[in-house]
Design a protein around this motif. Structure first.
Motif, PDB file in Angstrom:
ATOM      1  N   GLN A   9     -11.808  -8.337   7.505  1.00 10.91           N
ATOM      2  CA  GLN A   9     -13.159  -7.871   7.806  1.00 10.91           C
ATOM      3  C   GLN A   9     -13.129  -6.586   8.626  1.00 10.91           C
ATOM      4  OE1 GLN A   9     -15.642 -10.799   9.695  1.00 10.91           O
ATOM      5  NE2 GLN A   9     -17.424  -9.468   9.699  1.00 10.91           N
ATOM      6  N   THR A  10     -12.241  -6.511   9.599  1.00 12.71           N
ATOM      7  CA  THR A  10     -12.118  -5.315  10.434  1.00 12.71           C
ATOM      8  C   THR A  10     -11.741  -4.103   9.588  1.00 12.71           C
ATOM      9  OG1 THR A  10     -11.516  -6.620  12.378  1.00 12.71           O
ATOM     10  CG2 THR A  10     -10.856  -4.294  12.375  1.00 12.71           C
ATOM     11  N   ALA A  11     -10.757  -4.274   8.720  1.00 14.13           N
ATOM     12  CA  ALA A  11     -10.307  -3.168   7.863  1.00 14.13           C
ATOM     13  C   ALA A  11     -11.409  -2.734   6.907  1.00 14.13           C
ATOM     14  CB  ALA A  11      -9.063  -3.588   7.088  1.00 14.13           C
ATOM     15  N   ALA A  12     -12.085  -3.694   6.282  1.00 12.92           N
ATOM     16  CA  ALA A  12     -13.127  -3.365   5.313  1.00 12.92           C
ATOM     17  C   ALA A  12     -14.287  -2.633   5.982  1.00 12.92           C
ATOM     18  CB  ALA A  12     -13.618  -4.634   4.627  1.00 12.92           C
ATOM     19  N   GLU A  13     -14.700  -3.102   7.148  1.00 13.70           N
ATOM     20  CA  GLU A  13     -15.806  -2.455   7.855  1.00 13.70           C
ATOM     21  C   GLU A  13     -15.444  -1.036   8.295  1.00 13.70           C
ATOM     22  OE1 GLU A  13     -16.840  -5.171  11.002  1.00 13.70           O
ATOM     23  OE2 GLU A  13     -17.857  -6.541   9.618  1.00 13.70           O
ATOM     24  N   ALA A  14     -14.210  -0.853   8.731  1.00 18.48           N
ATOM     25  CA  ALA A  14     -13.772   0.484   9.156  1.00 18.48           C
ATOM     26  C   ALA A  14     -13.763   1.449   7.968  1.00 18.48           C
ATOM     27  CB  ALA A  14     -12.387   0.408   9.798  1.00 18.48           C
ATOM     28  N   ALA A  15     -13.241   0.998   6.843  1.00 18.49           N
ATOM     29  CA  ALA A  15     -13.188   1.857   5.651  1.00 18.49           C
ATOM     30  C   ALA A  15     -14.591   2.195   5.159  1.00 18.49           C
ATOM     31  CB  ALA A  15     -12.385   1.165   4.550  1.00 18.49           C
ATOM     32  N   GLU A  16     -15.451   1.183   5.108  1.00 18.03           N
ATOM     33  CA  GLU A  16     -16.820   1.425   4.655  1.00 18.03           C
ATOM     34  C   GLU A  16     -17.545   2.383   5.596  1.00 18.03           C
ATOM     35  OE1 GLU A  16     -20.810  -1.188   4.061  1.00 18.03           O
ATOM     36  OE2 GLU A  16     -18.977  -1.988   3.146  1.00 18.03           O
ATOM     37  N   GLY A  17     -17.288   2.269   6.883  1.00 21.48           N
ATOM     38  CA  GLY A  17     -17.904   3.165   7.854  1.00 21.48           C
ATOM     39  C   GLY A  17     -17.541   4.619   7.611  1.00 21.48           C
ATOM     40  N   VAL A  18     -16.288   4.863   7.268  1.00 25.79           N
ATOM     41  CA  VAL A  18     -15.851   6.237   6.980  1.00 25.79           C
ATOM     42  C   VAL A  18     -16.560   6.762   5.728  1.00 25.79           C
ATOM     43  CG1 VAL A  18     -13.892   7.655   6.224  1.00 25.79           C
ATOM     44  CG2 VAL A  18     -13.618   6.037   8.113  1.00 25.79           C
ATOM     45  N   ILE A  19     -16.612   5.946   4.695  1.00 24.80           N
ATOM     46  CA  ILE A  19     -17.255   6.375   3.450  1.00 24.80           C
ATOM     47  C   ILE A  19     -18.718   6.729   3.700  1.00 24.80           C
ATOM     48  CG2 ILE A  19     -17.988   5.627   1.146  1.00 24.80           C
ATOM     49  CD1 ILE A  19     -15.409   3.829   1.172  1.00 24.80           C
ATOM     50  N   LEU A  20     -19.409   5.845   4.420  1.00 23.67           N
ATOM     51  CA  LEU A  20     -20.836   6.069   4.652  1.00 23.67           C
ATOM     52  C   LEU A  20     -21.108   7.155   5.686  1.00 23.67           C
ATOM     53  CD1 LEU A  20     -22.120   2.403   4.389  1.00 23.67           C
ATOM     54  CD2 LEU A  20     -22.137   4.205   2.643  1.00 23.67           C
ATOM     55  N   ALA A  21     -20.099   7.536   6.441  1.00 24.42           N
ATOM     56  CA  ALA A  21     -20.242   8.673   7.353  1.00 24.42           C
ATOM     57  C   ALA A  21     -20.176   9.993   6.573  1.00 24.42           C
ATOM     58  CB  ALA A  21     -19.151   8.640   8.423  1.00 24.42           C
ATOM     59  N   HIS A  22     -19.511   9.978   5.428  1.00 24.74           N
ATOM     60  CA  HIS A  22     -19.384  11.183   4.602  1.00 24.74           C
ATOM     61  C   HIS A  22     -20.468  11.306   3.535  1.00 24.74           C
ATOM     62  CE1 HIS A  22     -15.565  12.817   6.072  1.00 24.74           C
ATOM     63  NE2 HIS A  22     -15.209  11.565   6.260  1.00 24.74           N
ATOM     64  N   TYR A  23     -20.951  10.175   3.067  1.00 27.29           N
ATOM     65  CA  TYR A  23     -21.945  10.165   1.989  1.00 27.29           C
ATOM     66  C   TYR A  23     -23.091   9.240   2.361  1.00 27.29           C
ATOM     67  CZ  TYR A  23     -17.948  11.639  -0.930  1.00 27.29           C
ATOM     68  OH  TYR A  23     -16.863  12.282  -1.454  1.00 27.29           O
ATOM     69  N   LYS A  24     -24.296   9.614   1.951  1.00 27.13           N
ATOM     70  CA  LYS A  24     -25.404   8.670   2.014  1.00 27.13           C
ATOM     71  C   LYS A  24     -25.169   7.644   0.908  1.00 27.13           C
ATOM     72  CE  LYS A  24     -28.808  11.992   3.588  1.00 27.13           C
ATOM     73  NZ  LYS A  24     -29.981  12.767   3.221  1.00 27.13           N
TER      74      LYS A  24
END
Length: 81
Positions: A9-24
């Motif tokens: 869960q920690t890894a998935a949330e961190a990765a998703e956070g990066v993606i959504l920080a770059h793209y809406k």
């Protein structure tokens, strides 16, 4: 020691956070974050499909997301130790 579920869960949330920080989210055609943690081995696979006219390079964002996910898990174990 963090549970396997917490690690994933920690890894998935961190990765998703990066993606959504770059793209809406509305800009993304598709993205997928797959994380497994078995026998102490973390595997992170990130796929990003953004429109051709997006400002960010989708492969670079996917690579950053995977690195960030691994770093978040490393930090999780450091905090636990």
């Amino acid at each position: 020691m963090p549970s396997d579920e917490t690690v994933v869960q920690t890894a998935a949330e961190a990765a998703e956070g990066v993606i959504l920080a770059h793209y809406k989210q509305s800009e993304l055609t598709d993205f997928d974050v797959t994380v497994t943690f078995e026998e102490g081995v973390l595997d992170v696979d990130v796929y990003v499909n953004a429109p051709d006219d997006a400002d960010e390079d989708e492969q670079a964002v996917a690579d950053e997301a995977a690195r960030t996910a691994r770093d978040a898990v490393d930090e999780l174990f450091e905090d636990d130790g």
